[in-house]
Write an enzyme that holds these catalytic residues in place. Structure first.
Site, PDB file in Angstrom:
ATOM      1  N   ASP A   1       0.814  -1.218   0.000  1.00  0.00           N
ATOM      2  CA  ASP A   1       0.000   0.000   0.000  1.00  0.00           C
ATOM      3  C   ASP A   1       0.846   1.266   0.000  1.00  0.00           C
ATOM      4  O   ASP A   1       2.005   1.259   0.402  1.00  0.00           O
ATOM      5  CB  ASP A   1      -0.922   0.014   1.216  1.00  0.00           C
ATOM      6  CG  ASP A   1      -0.147  -0.103   2.506  1.00  0.00           C
ATOM      7  OD1 ASP A   1       0.823  -0.910   2.555  1.00  0.00           O
ATOM      8  OD2 ASP A   1      -0.472   0.596   3.478  1.00  0.00           O
ATOM      9  N   GLU A   2       0.227   2.318  -0.480  1.00  0.00           N
ATOM     10  CA  GLU A   2       0.736   3.686  -0.329  1.00  0.00           C
ATOM     11  C   GLU A   2       2.202   3.850  -0.735  1.00  0.00           C
ATOM     12  O   GLU A   2       3.003   4.379   0.031  1.00  0.00           O
ATOM     13  CB  GLU A   2       0.564   4.153   1.130  1.00  0.00           C
ATOM     14  CG  GLU A   2      -0.889   4.187   1.551  1.00  0.00           C
ATOM     15  CD  GLU A   2      -1.064   4.833   2.920  1.00  0.00           C
ATOM     16  OE1 GLU A   2      -1.930   5.697   3.046  1.00  0.00           O
ATOM     17  OE2 GLU A   2      -0.316   4.474   3.854  1.00  0.00           O
TER      18      GLU A   2
END
Lengths: 679, 679
Positions: free
Chosen positions: B310-311
């Site tokens: 993620d991210e």
């Protein structure tokens, strides 16, 4: 009991002047010398500790200190290299590998607004000083801080113990460990571990495995666990003295080894009837004990070894013709002589294993060497007699936590008072200190903490602080603070009540139940159970009733009593006090209505209906008394008669509970009735 | 947030009729089928359990069941040989040595007034049924009992998880274990262990020891501890899925192994600035991961392996010319393509170790095989798209416990709603369930329990119970009961607040502080901290403020809101409700005066002065509104204006706290002002 509470209030009428003249630091036990300075030392995230002088293996102790400080403050300390330490500890010497009786525990703690310094002769003294530091931490408008102060401190007695009975109800090691933490916080230095009794044998013996296999119902400590536990205690400056109670209180041994006993019954832990006792006339008994004591002496490193020796009723001896013949053959006049014979034999075994024998009052006998230590459950007079004869002694009479006395009553008991006060200095030196006793007939792992704490801290102060430290009001104020501090050690002396009340209430709101619980105490002394009427206690019965959940001492009742006292002293003119009294009395009057649904829905609360009604009736009576006092009305005789009848009725225990606000309400009623003239 | 509370009350106007038509057993999650019988089965000291059918190694589970029953009831059970069992458990089969996704968890529980019988296909189902039995135990006038009932139950989704982040703040194993106990109680079956992130790497690697030596500040789990923990979870029917977040959220790896990163900064755990990211263009990176994943795949037996994903903000990639050149050379259009390349390589490594790869939304890419599982923090639409493409998915959007939402808001989130509702049955089958997420920016071992519980139980119900079980009033009633039950597992979700408030108050009485704490909640979503304004979070800062102590959801405010709602519905004629409102409002009005001394004496409470004053002002305003309503007076415009100005003012967060009773008091003010006509 009601009389007692009333008496205490009379004896110690809130001596504010005294309390205020002492620096009111929340320390318990109170140090020997305190000089308050100016300002305070802030505790910030960069707070760091250093140690100089003796440096071996102290890191773990400092880490534990910092972890505790972190719990109290919620600050995760970050020790950055190169930052100058705020708290310096200097100890000249280390500690004994096995902590010795009388090992130096003194320390000096100096705190300024920029620095703290702790110095001691031994690292044991440093441990004590660190606990003082932790108690000094308080929250202020500027941050967490310790006040500037200079403390010079050392204990009054070298033996300051707590007995925990793990036989009647088994107490697991995690519960015992948090109690060791509590003991260290109040500078107690001996755990007297009552490891065997009729109801259970709790130590693994590799020589005699049937002791636990048959005598513990699976609840015992392995030798590995014991070694780890003794080390845990040592880290906290606490000696562990094991007790194996002999020749009485020993039924649990006989399930596995019936040949040790003086009778021929088939034994069960439940027991009842004649108290089984070891057979002191058979050589096999001593052969067993030779091996057993040797094994235990290796397992427990402390120099002292407790053999119990109490309450031998002699019935099994009297019933055994061989034992009677033995007595006659040896010219023994009575069972005391026979027990003394047993003790002499046992003492030699204990001494051969390089241990000093300790036992209860009953072991005192001129045939025994002066090296033994007598622990007195009988009182200071017993101790004084022993000291005069050259024996060392410990006081436990007056320190029985299971009797449910208020802290002030324990606090008033001094090992050097009464008969002991007249001893010569040399004889006085033989009084080594004392021990609080937590006998476990009515405690479980769930409620043992609340039966020990906070009252045990008052006994710890009696044994550490100078004899002159006796101000009860100051004691209670500091006891409240130390009780809150003890929560950070994981002790459940406050929180367990909430859980236990909730259990009784299902998922209902428990505020009304708490209000009732706040003003009751369990019956005192041995009034909970009458063997003669009720038969032997069932140690397997659930302890989940109100009497098991409530605190042994009601703070709310004590404060209410103080408030009534000060209202009376004001000549009934203190309107602020009157307002507080009214609020409190109204809440009690109305509480039964709120509690009723819970009482009806729970089989465990059903029995508390009467005490709840009584509290409501007391609230109403107190309010009426205030009305009469307020209006300076003449009180009708009929009212007086009915109210005093009520008082007599609510004094009676209900479901084993005493309503602790009877005496102050009675005082209001008598005042309204003109029996107590205004000042 | 205030709007939300108001909205909820409007959407779910205390649907008593619905709640009463369901059998109100305090079960959570609600079973699939319940048929109430007549009478109840008493639980006495001789309560005994037997098992038939599959019998291997179930004894420990039964013992644990009995210990828990003993804690709940305070009864020490005594199993006597020969006594007929009261509770029979029959399981056809055992369990998988490594618990499988979709392993049969169904069970049937039949209780009559003399007997209980639990049957299941697998022992895993039996474990679930034993938890149902424990929740059925209640106190009654006759004793502890379970009601006569027949329950047939199975989960709606096979994957019901809780993510715990142990990187931002390290959470010790004892805290995690009691949370596993809590999960088992509400039938959750996956602990998603977020083991690495920028702020710390928490697992010992023997191949790469510098991961923890340099990236954990000494706070990590050894492999031995992990094996023991995974076994503890397995005993409770819980799979442990490890997550190692890659290629972003990985700063902690680079302290020991900077060569893995895409930049050349010297790394510290504090960080800040550009988010360090693994270099997906170097073969060395994959050589490292080959060895690392192989080691971790052996350590964690579960079939699933979470790689985060993620991210990834790509800043470090953009700043690295070699990486830019690599992208160009391989025809990659953007950083998403580069991450997909990394994920493909990583997926092959994971698959080679016989594991199924799980990752967050961002890993979804057509190049990846359909075997992977996508966990969505973005929402049901993401899940639906994945399912349509043939990917399995888990919902976490809507289940973030760190956002401080009320239980009802989480409860309203259904993995099959919105876009997912229109999927084909086959596509729907790809939605495996969901996970609550406890991200640890603002939790410590001290307050993590209260941030997980009881709200997590509402999410557990959403994932286990039939989709139609949506009654919020019933949910809250059962949530209260389950919250109390969870205390017997040692969870501190209720008790920690008391300790934390006491810390802030020193040794003062905290009842006024509790009254304030009862009606505030922390600010919601990500409003506690604004990186742009405040810079990176200091993960070493103390979390000992009011915002850290209070519950994420205020029960008192919710009930007050309900009470106002019902008073309004009565056309302001319900005098009982009005009396309760008056009492509550008066207490709030007067509370600031009682709290003032504490606020002045504690640096930690100083910041709460405004919110305390606001509560008092709200109390006074609400009382005035009731006065006007009572007398049916016309309200002066000046009063309306000033009160609505007050409302605007007290809506603003103070010290990160929201006063949760603004909306209902506003409702009273508007009602008094004639803005809400009586019914």
């Amino acid at each position: 009991m009601h009389k007692l509470v009333f008496l205490l209030a009379t004896l110690f009428p809130v001596p504010l002047a005294v309390a205020q003249s002492q620096p009111q630091l929340n320390l318990m036990p109170m140090p020997a010398n305190i000089q308050l300075g100016t300002g305070q030392l802030l505790i910030t995230q960069s707070f760091a500790v250093s140690s100089t002088g003796y440096r071996n293996a102290v890191g773990a102790d400092i880490l534990r200190f910092q972890e505790q400080l972190s719990r109290q403050t919620g600050i995760p300390f970050r020790l950055k290299p190169g930052v100058a330490p705020v708290f310096e500890i200097h100890s000249e010497h280390g500690r004994q590998a096995v902590q010795k009786l009388g090992e130096d525990e003194s320390y000096e703690l100096t705190i300024t607004d920029s620095h703290a310094k702790l110095t001691s002769q031994t690292w044991l003294g440093a441990l004590r000083g660190m606990q003082t530091f932790l108690q000094l931490v308080q929250i202020t408008p500027a941050g967490f801080a310790v006040p500037a102060v200079t403390i010079k401190d050392q204990p009054r007695f070298p033996w300051r113990g707590l007995l925990i009975d793990v036989s009647r109800h088994f107490i697991p090691l995690d519960v015992l460990k948090r109690n060791l933490d509590g003991m260290a916080a109040v500078k107690m230095n001996v755990l007297h571990w009552h490891l065997s009794d009729d109801q259970g044998f709790r130590v693994e013996s590799k020589r005699f495995p049937k002791l636990t296999e048959m005598g513990s119902e699976g609840h015992y400590y392995t030798q590995e666990e014991i070694r780890e536990f003794v080390a845990y205690a040592h880290d906290r400056g606490i000696r562990v003295v094991p007790e194996f109670d002999m020749p009485g209180h020993s039924r649990s041994w006989f399930l596995g080894y019936p040949e040790l006993s003086s009778g021929s019954d088939p034994y069960t832990l439940e027991g009842g009837g004649v108290d089984p006792t070891m057979d002191p006339t058979r050589e096999q008994t001593y052969k067993f004990l030779e091996k057993f004591v040797a094994e235990m002496a290796r397992l427990f490193p402390d120099a002292y070894f407790h053999i119990g020796g109490d309450e031998v009723d002699g019935k099994q001896w009297d019933a055994n013709p061989k034992i009677q013949a033995f007595k006659q053959a040896h010219g023994m006049k009575n069972n005391q002589d026979l027990q003394a014979y047993f003790n002499r034999r046992l003492q030699k075994i204990v001494a051969k294993n390089h241990k000093i024998m300790v036992g209860w009052d009953e072991i005192l006998h001129p045939d025994l060497p002066k090296s033994i230590v007598v622990q007195s459950w009988r009182g200071q007079a017993s101790l004084a007699i022993a000291a005069q004869q050259g024996y060392s002694g410990l006081l436990s009479h007056g320190y029985y936590l299971d009797l449910m006395w208020p802290a002030a009553r324990h606090y008033a008991v001094d090992p050097m008072s009464d008969a002991a006060a007249n001893l010569s200095p040399e004889e006085k030196n033989r009084i080594l200190g004392g021990e609080a006793c937590m006998w476990a007939e009515w405690v479980t792992p769930e409620n043992i903490d609340s039966h020990i704490w906070p009252r045990n801290a008052a006994i710890a102060e009696r044994l550490w602080s100078p004899q002159e430290v006796t101000d009860v009001s100051s004691m209670y104020s500091r006891l409240n603070a130390v009780s809150l501090d003890l929560e950070w050690l994981g002790l459940t002396h406050r929180s367990a009540r909430t859980h236990m009340l909730q259990r009784m209430a299902g998922d209902a709101d428990i505020s009304a139940l708490q209000m009732l619980a706040d003003v009751v105490e369990p019956v005192k002394d041995y009034n909970r159970w009458d063997d003669a009427k009720q038969g032997p206690i069932d140690f397997h019965a659930p302890l989940n009733r109100m009497i098991d959940a409530v605190y042994p001492e009601s703070d709310v009742a004590r404060r209410f009593n103080d408030l009534v006292h000060s209202f009376v002293l004001s000549g009934y003119r203190d309107k602020a006090a009157e307002g507080l009294l009214r609020n409190q009395l109204s809440s009690w009057r109305d509480n039964d209505a709120g509690l009723r649904p819970l009482l009806d829905e729970s089989f465990l609360l059903e029995e508390d209906a009467a005490v709840s009604q009584n509290l409501s009736a007391l609230g109403a009576a107190g309010l009426q008394a205030l009305e009469f006092l307020d209006k300076s009305q003449t009180v009708p005789d009929s009212w007086k008669v009915s109210q005093l009848a009520l008082i007599e009725q609510v004094k009676k225990p209900q479901a084993g509970l005493l309503l602790m606000v009877v005496a102050p309400v009675q005082q209001l009623i008598e005042a309204a009735g003109g029996q107590i003239p205004p000042n």
